[in-house]
Design an enzyme around this catalytic site. Sequence first.
Site, mmCIF file in Angstrom:
data_model
loop_
_atom_site.group_PDB
_atom_site.id
_atom_site.type_symbol
_atom_site.label_atom_id
_atom_site.label_comp_id
_atom_site.label_asym_id
_atom_site.label_seq_id
_atom_site.Cartn_x
_atom_site.Cartn_y
_atom_site.Cartn_z
ATOM 1 C CG ASP A 132 9.561 -14.762 126.395
ATOM 2 O OD1 ASP A 132 9.227 -14.564 124.991
ATOM 3 O OD2 ASP A 132 9.851 -15.516 126.422
ATOM 4 C CG ASP A 133 8.025 -11.789 121.217
ATOM 5 O OD1 ASP A 133 9.002 -10.379 120.823
ATOM 6 O OD2 ASP A 133 7.606 -11.627 120.405
ATOM 7 N NE ARG A 187 3.233 -14.633 117.126
ATOM 8 C CZ ARG A 187 4.295 -14.836 118.549
ATOM 9 N NH1 ARG A 187 6.135 -14.588 118.159
ATOM 10 N NH2 ARG A 187 3.940 -14.106 119.233
ATOM 11 C CE LYS A 231 11.037 -19.040 124.979
ATOM 12 N NZ LYS A 231 9.776 -17.948 125.768
ATOM 13 C CD1 TRP A 232 17.319 -19.585 117.682
ATOM 14 C CD2 TRP A 232 19.397 -18.179 118.412
ATOM 15 N NE1 TRP A 232 18.231 -19.533 117.053
ATOM 16 C CE2 TRP A 232 19.000 -18.732 117.036
ATOM 17 C CE3 TRP A 232 19.997 -17.597 119.190
ATOM 18 C CZ2 TRP A 232 20.246 -18.055 116.519
ATOM 19 C CZ3 TRP A 232 20.686 -17.226 118.398
ATOM 20 C CH2 TRP A 232 20.726 -17.348 116.862
ATOM 21 C CG ASP A 233 10.247 -18.767 119.981
ATOM 22 O OD1 ASP A 233 10.348 -19.152 119.364
ATOM 23 O OD2 ASP A 233 9.480 -17.652 120.252
ATOM 24 C CG ASN A 245 7.355 -18.188 117.117
ATOM 25 O OD1 ASN A 245 7.662 -18.996 117.815
ATOM 26 N ND2 ASN A 245 7.911 -16.919 118.073
ATOM 27 C CB CYS A 275 11.778 -21.670 121.846
ATOM 28 S SG CYS A 275 9.968 -21.277 121.722
ATOM 29 C CG ASP A 287 4.717 -21.601 122.422
ATOM 30 O OD1 ASP A 287 5.132 -21.235 123.468
ATOM 31 O OD2 ASP A 287 3.772 -21.338 121.155
HETATM 32 C C1 GLA Z 1 6.790 -18.759 120.889
HETATM 33 C C2 GLA Z 1 7.149 -19.063 121.904
HETATM 34 C C3 GLA Z 1 6.773 -18.492 123.208
HETATM 35 C C4 GLA Z 1 6.664 -16.965 123.894
HETATM 36 C C5 GLA Z 1 6.548 -16.370 122.059
HETATM 37 C C6 GLA Z 1 6.808 -14.749 121.960
HETATM 38 O O1 GLA Z 1 5.415 -18.959 120.381
HETATM 39 O O2 GLA Z 1 7.559 -19.830 122.104
HETATM 40 O O3 GLA Z 1 6.873 -18.864 124.284
HETATM 41 O O4 GLA Z 1 7.887 -16.446 123.484
HETATM 42 O O5 GLA Z 1 6.725 -17.047 120.744
HETATM 43 O O6 GLA Z 1 6.536 -14.499 121.120
#
Ligand code: GLA
Length: 719
Positions: free
Chosen positions: A358-359, A435, A468-470, A472, A518, A540
């Site tokens: 992930d991130d 963020r 996983k393409w976010d 935020n 996402c 989340d």
């Molecule tokens: C979002 C996603 C989480 C995670 C964070 C990472 O909040 O929903 O699942 O990937 O970003 O910063």
Amino acid sequence: MAVFYDYETRQYSLHTANTSYIMQEREGFLVHLYWGKKLGGDCSYMFREQGRAAFSPRMENCEGFILDDIPLEYPCWGRADMRTPALEITNHDGSVIVDPRVVSHRIIKGKPAIKGLPATYAESDDECETLVIELFDPVGGIKVELYYCVFAQRDVITRYASVTNRGEEPVFIDSIASASVDFDSINFGTHCRERNIERAPLKHGRFIMSSRRGASSHVHNPFLILTSPGTDEVSGDAYGFVLVYSGSFSAEIAANQFDTARAVIGLNRESFRWKLEPGEVFTSPECVMSYSGDGLDRLSSNFASLFRERLCRGKYRDIRRPVLLNSWEACYFGFDSERLMLIGDSCAELGIELMVIDDGWFGKRDNDRCSLGDWFVNEKKLPGGIKRISDHLAKKGVKLGIWFEPEMISPDSELYKQHPNWCLHYNNRPRSEGRYQLILDLTRKDVCDYIYDSVAAILREGGISYVKWDFNRNMSEAGSPLLPADRLREVDFRYYLGLYSVLERLVTDFPDVLFESCSGGGGRFDAGMLYYMPQVWTSDDSDAIERLKIQYGTSLVYPMSAMSAHVSASPNHQTGHVTPFDTRFTVALTGSFGYELDPTKLSDEDKNKVRETAAFYKQYGEVFARGDYHRLRDPHSENCSAWCFVSQDKNVCVAGYVLTHVRLYGNNERVALRGLDPDAIYKEKFTGAVYRGDQLMNFGLHAPTTLEFHSILWVLEKQ
Ligand code: GLA
């Protein structure tokens, strides 16, 4: 044939297996006559001219034709209909009138694609028939084409509209809806909210669910269901509308003084205006509509199966998705190669098929304050790069996935140093951060190319099976300095045309990669994204108890295979709830399944549970991926939640029950299942007990009533 036109009565009839949708041309207007259970014949008598003026003007030369009291298919603003319009246009002379009348129609086998936009599709011309009705306003030179695509076997009709400027000067489209339906009664409630369901009676006035956040959003979801008051899962009327779009939208239901109701769904007029040059065409996103006379269960299954089979695409569409482990709640930003490889080793041991980084793997990102846009590996954390990890995992038979947030830019990034103007902004205004990040300006081709190139470069290095393409944050000060002043309200829609073009290139060029959408969880859980990515991180909030409502609400229109659901640690990181492993597993099973925890830190007992549950999911994955899903207990109003999946051949049923609140000595709880073969004998896997299908559906199974947050999972197999 699904589409019929009767030249004598000028009636258009759209028939599906169980429903009919009837329109008629009157005085050049397209009038709505009926939508409901299937019927046939001349429906002209359904039109009722009541002469109810109540201050509303009459049409010229047409005594009794009071536009404000007539059910219209695609109401346009400017004449005497005072209700919410589907189309508003400002002509070049400043007049705000559009008055198109029916000129012709055509019936097409199959379903045309909508250029640049996600949409449902037919795999062969026999699956769908499309009616296109053309209307024209000679004064303004505006042509409107209404598309009705009829998926007869699925009880679904999809709609969209296109507007062409046939005049000699530019005009502005001030608002354009994908669908509008007039009902002759207000005897409805509404279903809404981002998947936590609210049901409200329809009152006079306008009820609007919308987003002007530049994303479909966590707050409201772009669908609306109208039900008659007593509608439940298995009986009563339910009319559903789902928009295939990911940006700002509006879904409105309004009741007027004549006790009629109008539902209008489409782009949000508050963040939209489109300049249409002579000869240009603008096409709205698609709206998918379905009617069920047998309650919500049937309605959900109409939408879910269409979305699963004819909206989602690619090699993962029809197959069970890999069991994955996501690193976010396992280690947040705190990882390096060694730790990831240890986690990967555990995945291999426990039967987890894919590990997601992930991130935190790129730029200099150790927290959320920097580096978005710098899509190169942080060699300090991951010496040898991603490839070293994927090679290590490959030896153990585990695949690798990776997180991106490609639409964003951190002000603290190399990209921002080079291109401070690549974000959405107005030159003379501050840039609000969310963020600590800004949104890239996807109305620009060079920015879209940069996104494609940087994601593709990492994917080309090889070894990555999943992305996983976010996304935020939501949009604010969403200007694009390259656009002229009179096109600035086009940004929201142009942004999504840009995003969809990038996604189309990526899914075409990397057909073996599974993409998951996402947006801080489910902030863009919409049918638009499903066209490119067959699954979405649902929320989340990974707490099993909270997820009951979220997943229940999501299941109203979206397929279960689209909902990613993971077993997370206990106590849960968001809520602190302590829940048994079995409950977390039972709840996560209702979607595309995985784990959101550090397997190296589990007790031996929990490791065994992971091993067993991963194996279970693999064994029954087909039932979850393609089976019919039935909601059995509503966690919004009851002290429990229950559901079941039934394989399409009715041979296997997996049912889950979670007790969310104990009522001491309160009840003799039993859960009646749905969708089984009534005459078949089913054997329960864990107890060996046998039941008839009709017993399971009419009496049901005894459920636990004593331990809060405990659950039970039943597996019933036909003998
Ligand atoms: C979002 C996603 C989480 C995670 C964070 C990472 O909040 O929903 O699942 O990937 O970003 O910063």
